[in-house]
Design a protein around this motif. Structure first.
Motif, PDB file in Angstrom:
ATOM      1  N   TYR A 134      51.490  16.109   5.436  1.00  0.00           N
ATOM      2  CA  TYR A 134      52.698  16.742   5.959  1.00  0.00           C
ATOM      3  C   TYR A 134      53.644  17.053   4.804  1.00  0.00           C
ATOM      4  N   ARG A 168      58.795  23.014  11.968  1.00  0.00           N
ATOM      5  CA  ARG A 168      59.996  22.928  11.132  1.00  0.00           C
ATOM      6  C   ARG A 168      59.805  23.666   9.827  1.00  0.00           C
ATOM      7  N   SER A 169      58.617  23.561   9.231  1.00  0.00           N
ATOM      8  CA  SER A 169      58.381  24.263   7.973  1.00  0.00           C
ATOM      9  C   SER A 169      58.269  25.771   8.183  1.00  0.00           C
ATOM     10  N   CYS A 172      57.746  17.391   4.905  1.00  0.00           N
ATOM     11  CA  CYS A 172      58.187  17.065   6.263  1.00  0.00           C
ATOM     12  C   CYS A 172      59.205  15.922   6.260  1.00  0.00           C
ATOM     13  N   SER A 176      61.169  22.490  17.897  1.00  0.00           N
ATOM     14  CA  SER A 176      60.061  21.729  17.314  1.00  0.00           C
ATOM     15  C   SER A 176      59.884  20.395  18.021  1.00  0.00           C
ATOM     16  N   VAL A 204      53.888  10.501   9.713  1.00  0.00           N
ATOM     17  CA  VAL A 204      54.237  11.214   8.479  1.00  0.00           C
ATOM     18  C   VAL A 204      54.303  10.252   7.303  1.00  0.00           C
ATOM     19  N   TYR A 252      62.787  16.492   7.295  1.00  0.00           N
ATOM     20  CA  TYR A 252      63.117  16.769   8.694  1.00  0.00           C
ATOM     21  C   TYR A 252      63.132  15.514   9.566  1.00  0.00           C
ATOM     22  N   LYS A 294      51.960  16.792  13.404  1.00  0.00           N
ATOM     23  CA  LYS A 294      51.508  18.084  12.867  1.00  0.00           C
ATOM     24  C   LYS A 294      52.302  19.227  13.487  1.00  0.00           C
ATOM     25  N   TYR A 349      55.328  19.094  14.982  1.00  0.00           N
ATOM     26  CA  TYR A 349      56.739  19.034  14.588  1.00  0.00           C
ATOM     27  C   TYR A 349      56.927  19.536  13.160  1.00  0.00           C
ATOM     28  N   CYS A 350      56.111  19.048  12.247  1.00  0.00           N
ATOM     29  CA  CYS A 350      56.269  19.415  10.842  1.00  0.00           C
ATOM     30  C   CYS A 350      55.909  20.874  10.595  1.00  0.00           C
ATOM     31  N   TYR A 351      54.872  21.362  11.241  1.00  0.00           N
ATOM     32  CA  TYR A 351      54.488  22.764  11.071  1.00  0.00           C
ATOM     33  C   TYR A 351      55.588  23.690  11.580  1.00  0.00           C
TER      34      TYR A 351
END
Length: 143
Positions: A92, A45-46, A95, A54, A85, A98, A39, A41-43
């Motif tokens: 995600y 990066r987005s 995601c 991240s 993911v 990434y 969560k 990492y993906c948040y």
């Protein structure tokens, strides 16, 4: 004989207690640290953060929240995030694009490839061993 049995029972009990923290069951993607790391990492990066920032945030969380004697390696944390993911892609969104960066597919790898190609083109005296050693400098998980 009874004393030997007591010692053996004590030794086996201690070994069993010590082994509880080493079970591979915690290595699956559904662990709370894997989900939280994914969560984060993906948040990040987005939200237009780069991979390094991240990754460091997600890995710090995974490493610190893992219970047990040993901390999670960077390689394992990357796999945990990827599995979380892939297991639940709806949680995600976008995601997947990434995930390659976790395994060296970022722009840093392209820079490394370009530097290797430029060094080979600019200097004809560079050998294959020099090129391969230059390639490994940016390798995140050298084995």
């Amino acid at each position: 004989m009874a004393r030997l049995r007591q010692r053996l029972a004590l030794l086996l009990s201690l070994a069993g207690i010590a082994g509880l923290n080493l079970t591979p069951l915690e290595a699956i993607a559904g662990t709370p640290e894997a989900v939280k790391g994914a969560k984060i990492y993906c948040y990040m990066r987005s939200s237009n953060n780069d991979h390094k920032v991240s990754w460091e945030a997600a890995y710090a969380l995974i490493k610190r929240q893992k219970s047990g004697m040993f901390k999670t390696s960077p390689e394992h944390a990357a796999v945990m995030i990827t599995e979380a993911v892939v297991e639940d892609p709806g949680s995600y969104p976008d995601c997947g694009q990434y995930l390659g960066d976790l395994f060296g597919g970022s722009k840093g790898s392209a820079k490394s490839l370009n530097s290797v190609l430029n060094s080979t083109n600019s200097s004809n005296s560079s050998t294959t061993s020099e090129t391969s050693s230059d390639w490994g400098k940016d390798d995140r998980y050298s084995y």
